[in-house]
Design an enzyme around this catalytic site. Structure first.
Site, PDB file in Angstrom:
ATOM      1  N   LEU A 263       0.736  -1.107   0.006  1.00  0.00           N
ATOM      2  CA  LEU A 263      -0.007  -0.094  -0.096  1.00  0.00           C
ATOM      3  C   LEU A 263       0.884   1.320  -0.073  1.00  0.00           C
ATOM      4  O   LEU A 263       0.355   2.315  -0.681  1.00  0.00           O
ATOM      5  CB  LEU A 263      -1.207   0.036   1.263  1.00  0.00           C
ATOM      6  CG  LEU A 263      -2.117  -1.063   1.011  1.00  0.00           C
ATOM      7  CD1 LEU A 263      -2.924  -0.985   2.387  1.00  0.00           C
ATOM      8  CD2 LEU A 263      -2.995  -0.404   0.014  1.00  0.00           C
ATOM      9  N   ARG A 267       0.066   3.983  -2.590  1.00  0.00           N
ATOM     10  CA  ARG A 267      -0.070   5.490  -2.142  1.00  0.00           C
ATOM     11  C   ARG A 267       0.612   6.674  -3.108  1.00  0.00           C
ATOM     12  O   ARG A 267      -0.216   7.490  -3.622  1.00  0.00           O
ATOM     13  CB  ARG A 267      -0.010   5.609  -0.671  1.00  0.00           C
ATOM     14  CG  ARG A 267      -1.073   5.286   0.166  1.00  0.00           C
ATOM     15  CD  ARG A 267      -0.359   5.075   1.517  1.00  0.00           C
ATOM     16  NE  ARG A 267      -1.608   4.442   2.479  1.00  0.00           N
ATOM     17  CZ  ARG A 267      -1.402   3.339   3.505  1.00  0.00           C
ATOM     18  NH1 ARG A 267      -0.055   3.302   3.934  1.00  0.00           N
ATOM     19  NH2 ARG A 267      -2.342   2.835   4.168  1.00  0.00           N
ATOM     20  N   PHE A 405      -9.367   5.170  -1.842  1.00  0.00           N
ATOM     21  CA  PHE A 405      -8.564   4.149  -2.214  1.00  0.00           C
ATOM     22  C   PHE A 405      -7.307   4.194  -1.253  1.00  0.00           C
ATOM     23  O   PHE A 405      -6.528   5.286  -1.030  1.00  0.00           O
ATOM     24  CB  PHE A 405      -7.877   4.451  -3.876  1.00  0.00           C
ATOM     25  CG  PHE A 405      -8.678   3.961  -4.785  1.00  0.00           C
ATOM     26  CD1 PHE A 405      -9.344   2.612  -4.585  1.00  0.00           C
ATOM     27  CD2 PHE A 405      -8.580   4.539  -6.030  1.00  0.00           C
ATOM     28  CE1 PHE A 405     -10.174   2.019  -5.618  1.00  0.00           C
ATOM     29  CE2 PHE A 405      -9.156   3.822  -7.067  1.00  0.00           C
ATOM     30  CZ  PHE A 405      -9.883   2.705  -7.199  1.00  0.00           C
ATOM     31  N   GLU A 406      -6.717   3.165  -1.272  1.00  0.00           N
ATOM     32  CA  GLU A 406      -5.214   2.943  -0.673  1.00  0.00           C
ATOM     33  C   GLU A 406      -5.085   3.480   0.728  1.00  0.00           C
ATOM     34  O   GLU A 406      -4.175   4.222   1.079  1.00  0.00           O
ATOM     35  CB  GLU A 406      -4.301   3.629  -1.391  1.00  0.00           C
ATOM     36  CG  GLU A 406      -3.973   3.385  -3.098  1.00  0.00           C
ATOM     37  CD  GLU A 406      -3.856   2.075  -3.236  1.00  0.00           C
ATOM     38  OE1 GLU A 406      -3.515   1.103  -2.309  1.00  0.00           O
ATOM     39  OE2 GLU A 406      -3.650   1.738  -4.468  1.00  0.00           O
ATOM     40  N   GLY A 407      -6.219   3.145   1.452  1.00  0.00           N
ATOM     41  CA  GLY A 407      -6.583   3.791   2.829  1.00  0.00           C
ATOM     42  C   GLY A 407      -6.956   5.253   2.748  1.00  0.00           C
ATOM     43  O   GLY A 407      -6.506   5.993   2.052  1.00  0.00           O
TER      44      GLY A 407
END
Length: 596
Positions: A263, A267, A405-407
């Site tokens: 991730l 990011r 997305f992505e956290g």
């Protein structure tokens, strides 16, 4: 010819130290080969993606797979794959350039990013030799498409709470996987799934390479989404899915670590994609402002429109500066680790992990920059901006997912502070000494020496003071709140806003300083204006976030002293930001495109 040796830079160190412009990479330095890769991406979008956006969004049967096949034939899926697996073996910043350019490809960009990133990299970085030999060449060519199965109905930001189970069969040959995954990008056409599950009653996740043909895999119909409608997004069900035990990825219970590290890459790549996507929107907005006539004038003549165009350009330029700075830092860290004897795959992961703070910053600032730009793009178009026949409609809807997305951006803001504090506790970053020095400075009488009128001197002084403001507030919060700080999410997000803004502002200053050293001050007037605009806005943001944070946990004389310190650290000389925006906008309007 004498060369400057690069200083070894640690992730997160920017908040406590100064960086020389010679030590950063700027996008103006891409070499001929990298620019050829960029051109290949642009040509592919123009020929294959832009003319077919409606067909892509309608999820025409087989179209996305066909586009992925064509991208594979051009090598766009293999840029960062080692040559031994059929790739080009290019560095991290080159893969960032691909993400940047392809970022304007709407749903196609999402499919490509999921395949090349979270779908492929877990095997490349964590797979054993047999796994890499079997899967990576086919993923690099596009023969096999990949997806990533982490999220579950009750497991989103808290990824390690997933309930999907894996149990070794009696023969000891296969793990039997049962569970449900949701929001799986590329799910509808993927050949390979990176699946996270807990073995037996393990506390932590493990990861598996699952082939679609293993059996026991069913899916719900495609999700109906607000945006990225052409991206295949399915719920995936594993019903007694037999996975050969040799398809366990890495070690048992190492899945959460795999997810976190992959991730980090996702990011920063998302931030890169936001640059390209927003640049395309800005071009549309500039073109339209030069065509639309109201009150007998092109609307590009009006100050309110020029404000928007300039501000859109400034934010894009700033995030771009930070993104490629961090990308080069990752490349430099990788080179140093490999030179020190570390395995190449481990070095890739370690170098990205080292700059996890910067990756989180770029994800947040990039996605919010894109949201700002598409929103203002709609506004520039006025009524036409709300029409589904105008280009802003798709851009507006597609951008919103990037803050999830992505956290989520909230999680990433919390991570920025959490990671910095953990590194300080481990002794990897000395935050306490400079924080204590700032606290001591509050008790002293400010020095009023002669101002340095050298180019960049005032900006560097302002930046140094903004870092002091961040250290003062973070240090006081840690000291005051101690073990309860982790629960004070609003305060942590205030601190993250200061830290992230400082990083992006510093990156912008360093980029312009390097540009001036190459081209001269006269040739960089527009970039100098953008740098000063962004820095001024960073000062205002720091003051507001700092005031909110201090009022949340301090009181009495202590509060008054720190508010006074905050005012001191966010004090700047008068600057006519309106005229600077006008100058930036004029260059954009005259060029009829983003020209920085």
């Amino acid at each position: 010819m004498e060369t400057l040796e690069k200083k070894s830079i640690k992730g997160g160190e920017f908040i406590i130290s100064e960086t020389n412009f010679q030590d950063v990479f700027i996008p103006e330095e891409f070499d001929e080969e990298q620019l050829m890769i960029k051109k290949t991406c642009q040509d592919f979008l123009e020929a294959e993606v832009y003319p077919n956006l409606d067909r892509i969004d309608s999820q025409e049967e087989g179209l996305m797979q066909s586009l992925m096949d064509k991208a594979g034939e051009l090598g766009l899926l293999a840029v960062s794959i080692p040559e031994e697996y059929g790739g080009f073996g290019k560095n991290f910043n080159t893969s960032m350039l691909v993400a940047d350019v392809v970022g304007s490809g709407h749903s196609f960009a999402v499919a490509l990013s999921a395949h090349t990133g979270i779908g492929t990299l877990p095997i490349l970085y964590y797979g054993d030799q047999a796994q890499k030999d079997k899967y990576i060449p086919k993923l690099a060519s596009g023969e096999w498409k990949a997806s990533y199965c982490l999220t579950e109905p009750n497991s989103g930001s808290d990824a390690n709470s997933g309930r999907t189970k894996a149990v070794l069969n009696e023969a000891g040959t296969h793990y039997i996987v049962n569970g449900q995954k949701m929001w799986i990008t590329n799910g509808g056409f993927a050949d390979i799934f990176i699946v996270f599950a807990k073995i037996d009653d393990d506390k932590n996740l493990s990861a598996f390479i699952v082939e679609k043909d293993f059996g026991g895999i069913t899916m719900n119909p495609e999700e109906h989404k607000m945006g990225i409608k052409g991206s295949s997004t399915r719920q995936v069900f594993f019903n007694d899915c037999p996975v050969p035990k040799e398809n366990l990825l890495s070690e048992r219970e190492n899945g959460f670590k795999i997810a976190v590290n992959i991730l980090n890459i996702g990011r920063i790549k998302l931030g890169a994609a936001a640059i390209g996507s927003s640049r395309k929107v800005l071009d549309h907005a500039i073109n339209y402002s030069n065509e639309r006539v109201q009150f007998g004038l092109n609307i590009s003549k009006f100050g309110a429109i020029r404000y928007k165009l300039a501000e859109m350009a400034v934010r894009n330029f700033a995030v771009e500066s930070a993104t490629y700075r961090a990308g080069q830092n990752i490349d430099d860290a990788y080179d140093a680790l490999v030179a020190g004897g570390m395995d190449m795959a481990k070095a890739k992961l370690k170098s990205t992990e080292t700059f996890a703070v910067e990756c989180a910053i770029i994800k947040v600032w990039g996605s919010e920059m894109l949201d700002y730009i598409v929103d203002e793009g709609v506004q520039v178009y006025g009524g036409m901006g709300y029409s589904a026949d105008a280009p802003m409609d798709r851009a507006y809807r597609d951008s919103r997912i990037n803050r999830i997305f992505e956290g989520t951006n909230e999680i990433n803001r919390l991570l920025i502070v959490d990671m910095l504090l953990k590194r300080a506790m481990k002794g990897e970053l000395d935050l306490m000494t400079p924080a204590q020095a700032v606290a001591g400075e509050l008790m002293s009488i400010p020095e009023f020496g002669e101002e340095d009128d050298a180019l960049f001197a005032a900006e560097k002084k302002t930046l140094k003071n903004l870092k002091k403001a961040g250290l003062m507030i973070a240090g006081a919060a840690v000291q005051k709140l101690m073990m309860t700080l982790s629960k004070e999410q609003e305060i942590l997000m205030n601190i993250a806003d200061i830290i992230g803004s400082v990083y992006v502002a510093e990156s912008t200053i360093l980029r312009v300083e390097k540009l001036v050293s190459i081209k001269g001050e006269e040739a960089c007037k527009g970039q100098l204006d953008m740098m000063r605009i962004y820095l001024q806005e960073c000062v205002d943001k720091t003051h507001l976030a700092g005031k909110e944070a201090l009022n949340s946990f301090a009181e009495g004389d202590e509060l008054n002293m720190m508010l006074m310190g905050l005012r001191r650290f966010t004090k700047t000389a008068p600057f006519n930001i309106k005229d600077a925006r006008q100058r930036v906008a004029k260059q954009l309007i005259d060029a009829n495109k983003y020209c920085y």
